[in-house]
Design a protein around this motif. Structure first.
Motif, PDB file in Angstrom:
ATOM      1  N   ASN A   1       2.424   2.013  -3.383  1.00  0.00           N
ATOM      2  CA  ASN A   1       1.843   2.099  -4.903  1.00  0.00           C
ATOM      3  C   ASN A   1       1.729   3.733  -4.132  1.00  0.00           C
ATOM      4  OD1 ASN A   1       0.788  -0.154  -5.316  1.00  0.00           O
ATOM      5  ND2 ASN A   1      -1.027  -0.758  -3.927  1.00  0.00           N
ATOM      6  N   GLN A   2       1.157   3.956  -2.833  1.00  0.00           N
ATOM      7  CA  GLN A   2       1.011   5.629  -2.317  1.00  0.00           C
ATOM      8  C   GLN A   2       1.688   6.313  -3.526  1.00  0.00           C
ATOM      9  OE1 GLN A   2       0.513   5.974   1.558  1.00  0.00           O
ATOM     10  NE2 GLN A   2      -1.972   4.379   1.758  1.00  0.00           N
ATOM     11  N   ALA A   3       3.314   6.073  -3.039  1.00  0.00           N
ATOM     12  CA  ALA A   3       4.630   6.620  -3.428  1.00  0.00           C
ATOM     13  C   ALA A   3       4.216   6.409  -4.600  1.00  0.00           C
ATOM     14  CB  ALA A   3       5.793   5.367  -2.325  1.00  0.00           C
TER      15      ALA A   3
ATOM     16  N   GLU B   1       2.125   6.674  -6.347  1.00  0.00           N
ATOM     17  CA  GLU B   1       1.131   8.353  -6.791  1.00  0.00           C
ATOM     18  C   GLU B   1       1.912   9.535  -6.622  1.00  0.00           C
ATOM     19  OE1 GLU B   1      -2.516  10.127  -8.333  1.00  0.00           O
ATOM     20  OE2 GLU B   1      -1.232   7.802  -7.907  1.00  0.00           O
ATOM     21  N   ALA B   2       2.650   9.787  -5.415  1.00  0.00           N
ATOM     22  CA  ALA B   2       2.814  10.856  -4.930  1.00  0.00           C
ATOM     23  C   ALA B   2       4.361  11.293  -6.531  1.00  0.00           C
ATOM     24  CB  ALA B   2       3.918  10.647  -3.679  1.00  0.00           C
TER      25      ALA B   2
ATOM     26  N   ASP C   1       1.092  -1.639   0.098  1.00  0.00           N
ATOM     27  CA  ASP C   1       0.444  -0.078   0.043  1.00  0.00           C
ATOM     28  C   ASP C   1       0.991   1.267   0.152  1.00  0.00           C
ATOM     29  OD1 ASP C   1      -2.267  -1.942  -0.101  1.00  0.00           O
ATOM     30  OD2 ASP C   1      -2.703  -1.535   2.444  1.00  0.00           O
ATOM     31  N   GLN C   2       1.941   0.872   0.822  1.00  0.00           N
ATOM     32  CA  GLN C   2       2.529   2.487   0.859  1.00  0.00           C
ATOM     33  C   GLN C   2       3.996   2.802  -0.401  1.00  0.00           C
ATOM     34  OE1 GLN C   2       5.430   0.993   4.190  1.00  0.00           O
ATOM     35  NE2 GLN C   2       3.945   2.106   5.603  1.00  0.00           N
TER      36      GLN C   2
ATOM     37  N   LYS D   1      10.951  12.100  -5.110  1.00  0.00           N
ATOM     38  CA  LYS D   1       9.639  11.146  -5.380  1.00  0.00           C
ATOM     39  C   LYS D   1       9.897   9.960  -5.714  1.00  0.00           C
ATOM     40  CE  LYS D   1       7.430  13.776  -2.134  1.00  0.00           C
ATOM     41  NZ  LYS D   1       6.636  13.352  -1.306  1.00  0.00           N
TER      42      LYS D   1
END
Length: 228
Positions: free
Chosen positions: A57-59, A61-62, A54-55, A97
């Motif tokens: 995927n969030q990274a 996206e960022a 999950d982390q 990022k």
């Protein structure tokens, strides 16, 4: 350790009596506890792997948002222009990022590898070949101990076809008791693994990269994430 703890408790005014039970636990109970602990470990690793995924995927996206904030078409920095500082800051942010996303994905892969490794470790303990070895070895030890309990003969040498043997009597006293005790414990283990009670179901075990180490393959991964 036990004595030091007891001494500390006595020093604090408690009455302490130490009793140690040296009786071997039944193999079925030992294995049940082992399975439960390993199942808990695997579940924890699975949860961690999901969190890391999950982390990641969030990274990613960022990273996509930072990439989208860059001027279109790879526009060069206009040195001296009022946009120069903003442009450089956007490039630095995009680079950072991307590095964070790559590192997060590597962490997720490592967490998944550890979870799968834990599952395989448990599965291997109960596969037929491992179980067979776990039976064969103690059975051989049982036969050796039985010779100690019953007494036995051994051949010293052979002269013209005639064996010269030495008769060795049964062991006695405390040593005999210890041999019998370990045979009983071993018999319980053999019974567990050979008596249809063994578990064959799966109960449920890298390298890290810094955010500042980005290669061409990482850029390709980033492009797939952004376009996907």
């Amino acid at each position: 350790m036990i004595e030091s703890t007891a001494a500390a408790l006595r020093g604090a005014g408690f009455k302490v009596q130490i009793e140690i039970d040296a009786t071997a636990r039944p193999t079925a109970e030992v294995e049940a506890d082992r399975i439960e602990r390993q199942a808990g470990r695997v579940a924890a690793l699975e949860d961690k792997a999901q969190r890391r995924a999950d982390q990641a995927n969030q990274a990613w996206e960022a990273d996509r948002r930072a990439h989208d904030a860059l001027p279109e078409g790879g526009e060069p920095i206009h040195v001296g222009h009022h946009s120069e500082r903003r442009h450089r800051r956007a490039i630095e942010t995009a680079h950072r990022k991307l590095g964070q996303a790559v590192a997060a994905e590597e962490d997720a892969k490592e967490a998944r590898r550890r979870a799968e490794s834990a599952a395989v470790t448990t599965s291997a303990r109960y596969n037929p070949e491992t179980v067979k070895n776990r039976i064969d070895s103690p059975q051989a030890s049982q036969r050796a101990d039985q010779r100690l309990v019953d007494g036995h003969e051994r051949t010293l040498f052979v002269v013209r076809g005639v064996k010269q043997v030495e008769k060795i009597g049964p062991v006695e006293g405390a040593y005999r008791e210890s041999v019998i005790a370990r045979m009983e414990e071993r018999a319980d283990q053999i019974s567990y693994w050979d008596g249809g009670t063994r578990r064959s179901d799966l109960v449920l075990g890298g390298s890290s990269r810094g955010a500042d180490r980005i290669g061409a393959s990482d850029e390709l991964r980033a492009r797939r994430h952004r376009e996907g």
